[in-house]
Design a protein around this motif. Structure first.
Motif, short mmCIF file in Angstrom:
data_model
loop_
_atom_site.label_atom_id
_atom_site.label_comp_id
_atom_site.label_asym_id
_atom_site.label_seq_id
_atom_site.Cartn_x
_atom_site.Cartn_y
_atom_site.Cartn_z
N THR A 122 14.01 1.44 -4.09
CA THR A 122 12.73 0.80 -4.44
C THR A 122 12.00 0.30 -3.21
O THR A 122 10.87 -0.17 -3.30
CB THR A 122 12.97 -0.38 -5.40
OG1 THR A 122 13.88 -1.31 -4.79
CG2 THR A 122 13.54 0.10 -6.72
N GLY A 123 12.61 0.37 -2.07
CA GLY A 123 12.01 -0.08 -0.81
C GLY A 123 12.95 0.25 0.32
O GLY A 123 13.85 1.08 0.17
N GLY A 124 12.73 -0.38 1.46
CA GLY A 124 13.63 -0.16 2.59
C GLY A 124 12.88 0.35 3.80
O GLY A 124 11.65 0.44 3.82
N SER A 125 13.65 0.71 4.82
CA SER A 125 13.09 1.16 6.09
C SER A 125 12.75 2.65 6.01
O SER A 125 13.08 3.34 5.05
CB SER A 125 14.12 0.94 7.20
OG SER A 125 15.24 1.79 6.99
N LEU A 126 12.12 3.14 7.07
CA LEU A 126 11.82 4.58 7.15
C LEU A 126 13.12 5.39 7.15
O LEU A 126 13.17 6.49 6.58
CB LEU A 126 11.01 4.88 8.39
CG LEU A 126 9.57 4.35 8.40
CD1 LEU A 126 8.92 4.62 9.75
CD2 LEU A 126 8.75 4.99 7.28
N ALA A 127 14.16 4.86 7.76
CA ALA A 127 15.46 5.55 7.74
C ALA A 127 15.99 5.65 6.32
O ALA A 127 16.57 6.68 5.92
CB ALA A 127 16.46 4.82 8.64
N ASP A 128 15.82 4.59 5.53
CA ASP A 128 16.25 4.62 4.13
C ASP A 128 15.45 5.68 3.34
O ASP A 128 16.00 6.38 2.48
CB ASP A 128 16.05 3.25 3.49
CG ASP A 128 16.93 2.17 4.10
OD1 ASP A 128 18.05 2.51 4.51
OD2 ASP A 128 16.49 1.00 4.15
N VAL A 129 14.15 5.76 3.63
CA VAL A 129 13.30 6.74 2.96
C VAL A 129 13.77 8.15 3.30
O VAL A 129 13.90 9.01 2.40
CB VAL A 129 11.82 6.54 3.35
CG1 VAL A 129 10.96 7.69 2.83
CG2 VAL A 129 11.31 5.21 2.81
N ARG A 130 14.01 8.42 4.57
CA ARG A 130 14.48 9.75 4.97
C ARG A 130 15.79 10.09 4.29
O ARG A 130 15.98 11.21 3.80
CB ARG A 130 14.66 9.81 6.49
CG ARG A 130 13.37 9.89 7.28
CD ARG A 130 13.63 10.32 8.72
NE ARG A 130 14.48 9.36 9.42
CZ ARG A 130 14.03 8.32 10.12
NH1 ARG A 130 12.73 8.09 10.20
NH2 ARG A 130 14.87 7.50 10.73
N ALA A 131 16.71 9.14 4.23
CA ALA A 131 18.01 9.40 3.62
C ALA A 131 17.87 9.69 2.12
O ALA A 131 18.57 10.56 1.58
CB ALA A 131 18.94 8.21 3.84
N ALA A 132 16.98 8.97 1.45
CA ALA A 132 16.76 9.20 0.02
C ALA A 132 16.18 10.59 -0.21
O ALA A 132 16.62 11.32 -1.11
CB ALA A 132 15.84 8.12 -0.54
#
Length: 383
Positions: free
Chosen positions: A122-132
């Motif tokens: 539901t949110g997070g860093s750009l690294a979290d977005v890439r991993a998702a």
């Protein structure tokens, strides 16, 4: 037999249902356009659930509807907005949907593309977005389906400017095993996507979008544009690198965009082709013969229905799509995951029925009329 339908002003109007549907049968594959229908999911009406619970899906009915679309030559765009991604269907449900639909596509020889997003976070860093994104891309590729990189709410929240979009999408495109479709979904479909590509100025956002494509043209099969702006879509498709397709997602202006002009045309990836499937397929086959006037003559009259279903708030168009699937006999009930059947009013349903019936979309007009009367009675309309 006359049926009395409610209008927004509270009055009842008389309507004479048609008695015969259009005669539309499965046909040969398309030759001039690539056409996907974004497909809805069918809820399990007997599940003991609630709007905040994970989606309970009737898998048999859901897959049967996809076989219906494939039988008419349409590709299926799976696990996207029409399937209630982010509006009742979470990532776990979407992952199961992708696996099952991709397997069904292999079994029947149907074309399928599947949505890749970041809705497990539901949110997070750009690294979290890439991993998702990476997790979802891996699942879609393992299923054997084409990937559609969807716009991400988490990326819209985390990105500080265009450079973050260039970085994330560049990272994903370098990893993609096969060319993908890039999906630009406008804020009318999801307000959380306002300012996507790093700017609320659509001209600036378009330049960033095109920069992503220009850097990786071999990894982009096409773009899917859902901005409900025909002029902007035409301008955008004329600026695409050679070999990159434009799939219209404009549910207001699709006939003219698919027909095209002397400088090109759009292919299609449309939610409205869920209820219009057989009619849309027939229209494209007419276009395959070079008969643009015949194509427009069959498809233009459907725009009024589409604009009605996609009226503001546009994101609730899925309710009308599922309502028409129920009337057409593709499912036995009008229940949606997340309880979304409550998202539109009775006058809205009444007008949708009237327009769809007038187009001959219901295989059994009498059954559709009976179901409409049942709904009216549930709302207290006794006539």
């Amino acid at each position: 037999m006359t049926i009395h339908l409610p209008s927004p002003d509270g009055a009842l109007r008389a309507y004479e249902p048609r008695t015969e549907p259009l005669a539309l049968t499965p046909g040969t594959p398309f030759t001039s356009r690539t056409v996907f229908s974004a497909a809805h999911v069918v809820a399990d009406p007997f599940a003991d659930t609630h709007p905040d619970a994970p989606a309970a899906v009737d898998w048999d009915a859901t897959l049967a509807f996809r076989r219906h679309l494939w039988a008419h030559g349409l590709g299926v765009a799976e696990a996207m907005d029409t399937a209630q991604r982010g509006m009742g269907l979470d990532w776990a449900g979407a992952a199961e949907l992708i696996r099952r639909s991709a397997a069904e596509a292999r079994a029947v020889g149907g074309r399928i593309a599947c949505g890749v997003g970041t809705d497990q976070i539901t949110g997070g860093s750009l690294a979290d977005v890439r991993a998702a994104y990476e997790e979802q891309l891996a699942l879609v590729e393992e299923s054997g389906a084409q990937a559609v990189l969807m716009a991400s709410r988490a990326l819209a929240a985390a990105a500080q400017g265009p450079e973050d979009y260039l970085d994330v999408y560049g990272h994903l495109l370098r990893q993609a095993a096969e060319p993908v479709v890039l999906h630009w979904l406008g804020p009318m479909f999801d307000p959380a996507l306002t300012g996507y590509w790093g700017s609320a100025d659509l001209d600036v956002a378009t330049d960033t979008f095109l920069e992503v494509i220009a850097a990786h043209p071999d990894k982009v099969d096409g773009i899917k544009v859902s901005l409900l702006d025909a002029e902007r879509e035409v301008d955008l498709r004329r600026r695409l690198p050679q070999g990159v397709r434009c799939y219209t997602g404009d549910d207001f202006n699709y006939p003219e965009l698919i027909a095209g002009d002397e400088q090109g045309f759009s292919h299609a990836l449309l939610g409205i082709f869920d209820p219009l499937g057989p009619l849309a397929a027939e229209a494209v086959r007419i276009l395959d013969t070079g008969d643009t006037a015949g194509f427009r003559g069959l498809l233009d009259p459907t725009v009024e229905l589409s604009r009605h279903l996609f009226q503001s708030p546009t994101r609730f168009y899925k309710t009308g799509v599922v309502f028409l699937a129920w009337l057409a006999g593709h499912q036995t009930h009008f229940t949606m995951v997340g309880g979304l059947q409550s998202a539109r009013s009775l006058p809205h349903f009444a007008r949708a029925y009237e327009l769809a019936d007038g187009l001959g979309l219901f295989p059994d007009p009498k059954s559709a009329e009976d179901r409409m009367r049942t709904l009216l009675a549930l709302y207290g309309v006794a006539r």
